[in-house]
Write a protein that holds these residues in place. Sequence first.
Motif, PDB file in Angstrom:
ATOM      1  N   ASN A  20     -56.327   0.584 -16.604  1.00 50.16           N
ATOM      2  CA  ASN A  20     -56.294   1.302 -17.876  1.00 50.16           C
ATOM      3  C   ASN A  20     -55.262   0.640 -18.791  1.00 50.16           C
ATOM      4  N   LYS A  21     -55.722  -0.112 -19.769  1.00 50.38           N
ATOM      5  CA  LYS A  21     -54.833  -0.878 -20.642  1.00 50.38           C
ATOM      6  C   LYS A  21     -53.915   0.038 -21.447  1.00 50.38           C
ATOM      7  N   LYS A  22     -54.457   1.135 -21.969  1.00 50.53           N
ATOM      8  CA  LYS A  22     -53.632   2.053 -22.758  1.00 50.53           C
ATOM      9  C   LYS A  22     -52.550   2.696 -21.896  1.00 50.53           C
ATOM     10  N   LEU A  23     -52.902   3.054 -20.668  1.00 51.49           N
ATOM     11  CA  LEU A  23     -51.911   3.617 -19.746  1.00 51.49           C
ATOM     12  C   LEU A  23     -50.813   2.605 -19.466  1.00 51.49           C
ATOM     13  N   SER A  24     -51.198   1.360 -19.265  1.00 50.85           N
ATOM     14  CA  SER A  24     -50.217   0.297 -19.019  1.00 50.85           C
ATOM     15  C   SER A  24     -49.255   0.161 -20.197  1.00 50.85           C
ATOM     16  N   GLU A  25     -49.782   0.234 -21.422  1.00 51.06           N
ATOM     17  CA  GLU A  25     -48.926   0.118 -22.611  1.00 51.06           C
ATOM     18  C   GLU A  25     -47.934   1.271 -22.695  1.00 51.06           C
ATOM     19  N   VAL A  26     -48.385   2.475 -22.367  1.00 51.60           N
ATOM     20  CA  VAL A  26     -47.486   3.632 -22.378  1.00 51.60           C
ATOM     21  C   VAL A  26     -46.383   3.454 -21.344  1.00 51.60           C
ATOM     22  N   LEU A  27     -46.759   3.030 -20.146  1.00 46.66           N
ATOM     23  CA  LEU A  27     -45.778   2.849 -19.075  1.00 46.66           C
ATOM     24  C   LEU A  27     -44.751   1.779 -19.449  1.00 46.66           C
ATOM     25  N   MET A  28     -45.183   0.722 -20.091  1.00 41.32           N
ATOM     26  CA  MET A  28     -44.257  -0.330 -20.497  1.00 41.32           C
ATOM     27  C   MET A  28     -43.271   0.190 -21.541  1.00 41.32           C
ATOM     28  N   ASP A  29     -43.698   1.083 -22.407  1.00 41.21           N
ATOM     29  CA  ASP A  29     -42.775   1.640 -23.399  1.00 41.21           C
ATOM     30  C   ASP A  29     -41.811   2.617 -22.742  1.00 41.21           C
ATOM     31  N   VAL A  30     -42.285   3.347 -21.741  1.00 42.92           N
ATOM     32  CA  VAL A  30     -41.387   4.217 -20.976  1.00 42.92           C
ATOM     33  C   VAL A  30     -40.288   3.378 -20.317  1.00 42.92           C
ATOM     34  N   LEU A  31     -40.683   2.242 -19.763  1.00 47.77           N
ATOM     35  CA  LEU A  31     -39.711   1.353 -19.123  1.00 47.77           C
ATOM     36  C   LEU A  31     -38.688   0.823 -20.117  1.00 47.77           C
ATOM     37  N   ASP A  32     -39.073   0.733 -21.369  1.00 48.38           N
ATOM     38  CA  ASP A  32     -38.201   0.177 -22.408  1.00 48.38           C
ATOM     39  C   ASP A  32     -37.315   1.238 -23.058  1.00 48.38           C
ATOM     40  N   THR A  33     -37.450   2.486 -22.629  1.00 45.32           N
ATOM     41  CA  THR A  33     -36.696   3.586 -23.224  1.00 45.32           C
ATOM     42  C   THR A  33     -35.397   3.803 -22.463  1.00 45.32           C
ATOM     43  N   PRO A  34     -34.249   3.977 -23.143  1.00 42.27           N
ATOM     44  CA  PRO A  34     -32.977   4.226 -22.449  1.00 42.27           C
ATOM     45  C   PRO A  34     -33.054   5.473 -21.569  1.00 42.27           C
ATOM     46  N   VAL A  35     -32.395   5.412 -20.412  1.00 35.84           N
ATOM     47  CA  VAL A  35     -32.353   6.562 -19.510  1.00 35.84           C
ATOM     48  C   VAL A  35     -31.496   7.656 -20.143  1.00 35.84           C
ATOM     49  N   SER A  36     -32.068   8.854 -20.264  1.00 35.44           N
ATOM     50  CA  SER A  36     -31.344   9.949 -20.904  1.00 35.44           C
ATOM     51  C   SER A  36     -31.945  11.289 -20.509  1.00 35.44           C
ATOM     52  N   PRO A  37     -31.087  12.332 -20.328  1.00 35.89           N
ATOM     53  CA  PRO A  37     -31.622  13.678 -20.099  1.00 35.89           C
ATOM     54  C   PRO A  37     -32.059  14.349 -21.402  1.00 35.89           C
ATOM     55  N   GLU A  38     -31.712  13.744 -22.535  1.00 36.00           N
ATOM     56  CA  GLU A  38     -32.060  14.261 -23.867  1.00 36.00           C
ATOM     57  C   GLU A  38     -31.685  15.742 -24.015  1.00 36.00           C
ATOM     58  N   LEU A  39     -30.434  16.028 -23.743  1.00 31.30           N
ATOM     59  CA  LEU A  39     -29.946  17.399 -23.889  1.00 31.30           C
ATOM     60  C   LEU A  39     -29.060  17.571 -25.122  1.00 31.30           C
ATOM     61  N   LEU A  40     -28.691  16.455 -25.752  1.00 26.56           N
ATOM     62  CA  LEU A  40     -27.914  16.511 -26.985  1.00 26.56           C
ATOM     63  C   LEU A  40     -28.789  16.068 -28.152  1.00 26.56           C
ATOM     64  N   PRO A  41     -28.552  16.604 -29.344  1.00 32.29           N
ATOM     65  CA  PRO A  41     -29.390  16.264 -30.505  1.00 32.29           C
ATOM     66  C   PRO A  41     -29.388  14.764 -30.774  1.00 32.29           C
ATOM     67  N   PRO A  42     -30.545  14.189 -31.153  1.00 30.04           N
ATOM     68  CA  PRO A  42     -30.612  12.757 -31.479  1.00 30.04           C
ATOM     69  C   PRO A  42     -29.905  12.476 -32.797  1.00 30.04           C
ATOM     70  N   VAL A  43     -29.550  11.208 -32.977  1.00 28.44           N
ATOM     71  CA  VAL A  43     -28.939  10.761 -34.224  1.00 28.44           C
ATOM     72  C   VAL A  43     -29.947   9.885 -34.944  1.00 28.44           C
ATOM     73  N   ASP A  44     -30.355  10.309 -36.135  1.00 28.77           N
ATOM     74  CA  ASP A  44     -31.368   9.574 -36.914  1.00 28.77           C
ATOM     75  C   ASP A  44     -32.633   9.337 -36.088  1.00 28.77           C
ATOM     76  N   GLY A  45     -32.987  10.336 -35.279  1.00 31.60           N
ATOM     77  CA  GLY A  45     -34.219  10.268 -34.500  1.00 31.60           C
ATOM     78  C   GLY A  45     -34.144   9.424 -33.249  1.00 31.60           C
ATOM     79  N   VAL A  46     -32.936   8.904 -32.931  1.00 29.03           N
ATOM     80  CA  VAL A  46     -32.764   8.024 -31.783  1.00 29.03           C
ATOM     81  C   VAL A  46     -31.926   8.737 -30.717  1.00 29.03           C
ATOM     82  N   ILE A  47     -32.247   8.476 -29.437  1.00 32.94           N
ATOM     83  CA  ILE A  47     -31.512   9.090 -28.327  1.00 32.94           C
ATOM     84  C   ILE A  47     -30.014   8.871 -28.500  1.00 32.94           C
TER      85      ILE A  47
END
Length: 632
Positions: A507-534
């Motif tokens: 599944n090419k689309k699934l692969s693209e999503v997974l690759m973007d997940v891998l590129d995302t900083p590790v975070s619990p996202e419990l504090l408000p983002p700054v300018d939309g960024v973790i």
Amino acid sequence: MKDGFIKVAAATPKIKVADPAYNTEEILKIIDETEKNGASILVFSELTISGYTCGDLFLQQPLLTECKNQLLRIVKATENKSMLVVVGCPIVIKQKLYNCAVVISDGSILGIVPKTHLPNYSEFYELRHFTSGEGLEEDLWFGEEFGYVNVAVNQLFKCKEIPELVVACEICEDLWVPLPPSTYHAMAGATVICNPSASVETTTKESYRRSLVSNQSARLLAAYIYADAGEGESTQDVVYSGHHLICENGSVLAEAKRFTNEIIYADIDVQKLAAERRKMTSFPGGQTDDYFEQEFSLEVKENKITRTFPKAPFVPDNQDERDKRCDEILSLQSMGLKKRLEHTNCKHAVVGISGGLDSTLAVLVTARAFDLLDIPRENLICVTMPCFGTTDRTYQNAVSLIKELGATLKEVRIEKAVRQHFADIGHDENNHDVTYENSQARERTQILMDMANQYNGMVIGTGDMSELALGWATYNGDHMSMYAVNCSVPKTLVRYLVLYYAETTENKKLSEVLMDVLDTPVSPELLPPVDGVISQKTEDLVGPYELHDFFLYYMLRFGFPKSKLYRMAKLTFDGVYDDETIKKWLDKFYWRFFSQQFKRSCLPDGPKVGSVAVSPRGDLRMPSDASPTAWI
């Protein structure tokens, strides 16, 4: 030699057959060279002084007399050298000739070990000249200068300064029999086996020999130094290649290029071997009643370590091996969950999905388990619960992931519930403390548990082993589930499991999503983002996971002390982190590991996938109130 690291060497000189004086000159050159290179143990090949291929010349008195004279030259040459030297020599005892390994240290002969099993087939005819040393126990007189020397197979050579360093010997064919002497040596406490050998070279024998030596080191939980005869031996009927090997508990640390008479070196770790034996209670030990024990001394110094340690000890370096490991782990996780679903007759599962690595892996594993059980993937209920710290990127990744997997997506926004909770307990929403963070985590867990009740399903845990080791989980929040599929998968490995899935899915689309997940900083996202960024990055708070996984592996797997972990980390991460940074996070690791055991003491069930795990019912039965003082 500090921290249990011992530099060892295996060698054979280019000899002249039946020329002990020439061979000894070459032996002495190698002793000097290896000493300069820091070797503490040096093993030569079988019958080094005479050459292995002397044939009936072994029956000639001039050869035997000259071998003894040259042996004593070698002994004297080791005076004031901090080395243990094992050299092969024919020895006459009561009119019988024995093929022996002579163990030498600081101008003394510590002991002589005769060969037990003498080959007398194919190209070998040792029984024509030699007698088996089985059962032999003799004190052999070497004159006023050297005194009596014990001759026996059952001998241990113990280092005074390093209790874990216990050396024993066997010779060539001894290793190739069903029950080698080294088996008994290890059971008596030997951690290092020396084997002076003369193994003839034929096609395919190289790989067999390598397997034999490495497998024996694994069975014995020992280091194995194998020194093979090489160039200079007679090629009248056979050829010798000098195929030296140094192995440690199944791993080949060093291997000579054949036909070069190369000297090889390796840093063996006797503390690691001792730790393995302590842990493996099925390994017999202390069977020393019929063993002779000799002591020797080595100068304890901090040699430069040449062996390397993988930055990610949980992850194979080789991609083919890594892919195989990833597929195996995904199977272990999904098969564990499959059994739990079968046992409970559960047809639904609920997973909190954040768009991060851990929840992504948990969803992939659950989908795989559903496929194994022929449960429709729409029965996999994936719940996204946006709140104050959720970013568009992680939210969209979560939504896309569930769509591509064919699971069911549920969205429950929790801002109102959390604000109501703040009001109920009197907490200021502008105070972004631990209460602010954990209230969100516990609200999410409550929703997942209640939705599992609605669907008559179970909550699948997402937290990984690295988070559990550091206590980076909200108690009775993301800490809790009904089955925790990632509980023994370290963070550094989670990334490769998701990558493997991304690279192997059709599944090419699934692969693209997974690759973007891998590129995302590790975070619990419990504090408000700054300018939309973790704004909350886990590794900024607890430290780099690659360091913590390195510490975790070597502390739990081998029980290494802090000083050794620090030294190994400095070598491994040189140029990546400075010394102060490594020390800072090592201190943090110990503090968090000990203070957070109470969270691990009540973990939900989950599958063990590797040699290190933190389950309170299995690998880590540790009191929650243990003091870290001795460790830090």
